[in-house]
Scaffold this motif. Structure first.
Motif, short mmCIF file in Angstrom:
data_model
loop_
_atom_site.label_atom_id
_atom_site.label_comp_id
_atom_site.label_asym_id
_atom_site.label_seq_id
_atom_site.Cartn_x
_atom_site.Cartn_y
_atom_site.Cartn_z
N LEU A 173 46.85 86.48 33.25
CA LEU A 173 46.09 87.49 33.98
C LEU A 173 46.98 88.66 34.39
O LEU A 173 48.16 88.47 34.75
N HIS A 174 46.37 89.86 34.38
CA HIS A 174 47.09 91.07 34.75
C HIS A 174 46.20 91.94 35.64
O HIS A 174 44.98 92.02 35.42
N HIS A 175 46.82 92.60 36.62
CA HIS A 175 46.14 93.65 37.37
C HIS A 175 46.17 94.91 36.51
O HIS A 175 47.23 95.29 36.00
N ALA A 223 48.91 100.87 34.34
CA ALA A 223 49.34 100.12 35.51
C ALA A 223 49.09 98.62 35.32
O ALA A 223 48.61 97.93 36.22
N VAL A 224 49.40 98.11 34.15
CA VAL A 224 49.21 96.70 33.87
C VAL A 224 50.41 95.91 34.41
O VAL A 224 51.56 96.21 34.06
N ARG A 225 50.14 94.95 35.27
CA ARG A 225 51.23 94.09 35.79
C ARG A 225 50.70 92.67 35.96
O ARG A 225 49.52 92.46 36.27
N PRO A 226 51.54 91.68 35.73
CA PRO A 226 51.09 90.29 35.81
C PRO A 226 50.61 89.93 37.22
O PRO A 226 51.11 90.45 38.22
N VAL A 227 49.64 89.05 37.27
CA VAL A 227 49.17 88.51 38.55
C VAL A 227 50.20 87.49 39.03
O VAL A 227 50.54 86.55 38.29
N SER A 228 50.70 87.69 40.22
CA SER A 228 51.70 86.74 40.74
C SER A 228 51.04 85.42 41.07
O SER A 228 49.90 85.37 41.55
N GLU A 244 39.17 106.69 42.76
CA GLU A 244 39.01 108.12 42.57
C GLU A 244 39.72 108.56 41.29
O GLU A 244 40.84 108.15 41.02
N GLY A 245 39.03 109.38 40.50
CA GLY A 245 39.63 109.90 39.27
C GLY A 245 40.53 111.09 39.56
O GLY A 245 40.53 111.66 40.65
N SER A 246 41.27 111.51 38.55
CA SER A 246 42.20 112.62 38.71
C SER A 246 41.54 113.98 38.50
O SER A 246 42.17 115.02 38.66
N ALA A 247 40.26 113.99 38.10
CA ALA A 247 39.51 115.22 37.89
C ALA A 247 38.03 114.89 38.02
O ALA A 247 37.63 113.71 37.94
N PRO A 248 37.15 115.90 38.19
CA PRO A 248 35.72 115.61 38.37
C PRO A 248 35.09 114.84 37.21
O PRO A 248 34.12 114.11 37.42
N THR A 249 35.59 114.99 36.00
CA THR A 249 34.98 114.30 34.86
C THR A 249 35.67 112.98 34.55
O THR A 249 35.43 112.40 33.49
N ARG A 250 36.51 112.50 35.46
CA ARG A 250 37.26 111.27 35.21
C ARG A 250 36.93 110.20 36.24
O ARG A 250 36.67 110.50 37.40
N TRP A 251 36.94 108.96 35.77
CA TRP A 251 36.70 107.79 36.62
C TRP A 251 37.83 106.80 36.37
O TRP A 251 38.41 106.76 35.29
N ARG A 252 38.10 105.95 37.38
CA ARG A 252 39.09 104.89 37.22
C ARG A 252 38.52 103.60 37.78
O ARG A 252 37.73 103.60 38.73
N LEU A 253 38.89 102.50 37.15
CA LEU A 253 38.48 101.17 37.60
C LEU A 253 39.71 100.29 37.73
O LEU A 253 40.56 100.26 36.83
N ALA A 254 39.80 99.56 38.83
CA ALA A 254 40.83 98.54 39.00
C ALA A 254 40.19 97.18 38.78
O ALA A 254 39.09 96.91 39.29
N PHE A 255 40.84 96.33 38.00
CA PHE A 255 40.26 95.02 37.68
C PHE A 255 41.38 94.08 37.23
O PHE A 255 42.53 94.50 37.05
N THR A 256 41.03 92.83 37.06
CA THR A 256 41.97 91.83 36.56
C THR A 256 41.45 91.31 35.23
O THR A 256 40.25 91.00 35.10
N ALA A 257 42.33 91.23 34.23
CA ALA A 257 41.91 90.79 32.89
C ALA A 257 43.03 89.99 32.24
O ALA A 257 44.22 90.22 32.52
N PRO A 258 42.69 89.06 31.35
CA PRO A 258 43.72 88.29 30.65
C PRO A 258 44.24 89.02 29.42
O PRO A 258 43.53 89.84 28.82
N ASP A 259 45.48 88.74 29.06
CA ASP A 259 45.98 89.21 27.77
C ASP A 259 45.60 88.20 26.70
O ASP A 259 44.86 87.23 26.96
N ALA A 260 46.09 88.41 25.48
CA ALA A 260 45.72 87.53 24.37
C ALA A 260 46.17 86.10 24.60
O ALA A 260 45.57 85.14 24.06
#
Length: 201
Positions: free
Chosen positions: A178-180, A195-200, A158-174
């Motif tokens: 991997l990070h959440h 909210a970038v944090r390393p994958v344990s 859920e976004g913080s306003a009607p015109t906003r969207w949020r996605l949660a995903f996992t991606a690598p850094d350079a």
């Protein structure tokens, strides 16, 4: 543009509406918005007035459909394409917008004229970015669909306003670690990754 007696429907086509998009993006990317306003040759007062008039139009008691509001401001759509979402048929209306020639403003219209979604998407035939790491996720570089396809399985939030969207995903850094992550979008365009944090392990 000034706060004159002209009705909101008197907007000239296309140009002021991009100011409505920028007004919402200024909360996350004020520097990019300032650069965009300079490119357009207008200031923050004009941007705020465009947004005020757009909101007045949307809240007007006149019996107009949401799509009619967009047509009043943006003119006829550049394209109207049939779409299916699951078992439901709808129509995608596409308009070009200043600043982003590789994007289109898309309105999904369902049966009876109901608007299901309204956001920026990649223009048909335009080269799409292919982000592979967090470093590729620069503000304004990707749409919601592009980030979701690049880092599956992305989870809508859920976004913080009607015109906003949020996605949660996992991606690598350079370095390949991997990070959440949670990406925030305004009008469908990437604004920031938070909210970038390393994958344990």
């Amino acid at each position: 543009m000034t706060a004159a007696a002209d009705p909101p429907e008197a907007f000239p086509a296309a140009f002021p509406f991009v100011l409505v998009l920028l007004r919402r993006m200024a909360d996350h990317q004020p520097v990019l918005v300032e650069e965009a306003l300079r490119e357009l040759g207008v200031g923050r007062t004009t941007m705020r007035e465009a947004n005020r008039r757009w909101q007045a139009m949307r809240r007007s008691p006149r019996r107009r459909t949401p799509v009619a509001h967009y047509r009043a401001v943006l003119g006829p759509p550049e394209a109207a394409e049939p779409r299916r979402i699951g078992d439901l048929a709808c129509e995608a209306l596409l308009w070009p917008v200043p600043l982003w020639p590789g994007l289109r403003f898309e309105v999904l219209r369902g049966p009876g004229g109901a608007v299901w979604n309204e956001w920026l998407v990649r223009a048909p035939g335009a080269p799409a970015p292919r982000p592979r790491t967090l470093a590729d996720l620069a503000p304004w570089s990707c749409t919601v669909d592009e980030v979701a396809r690049a880092f599956p399985p992305a989870r809508p939030m859920e976004g913080s306003a009607p015109t906003r969207w949020r996605l949660a995903f996992t991606a690598p850094d350079a370095a390949g670690e991997l990070h959440h992550c949670v990406a925030e979008f305004t009008w469908g365009l990437l604004q920031r990754v938070e909210a970038v944090r390393p994958v344990s392990r």
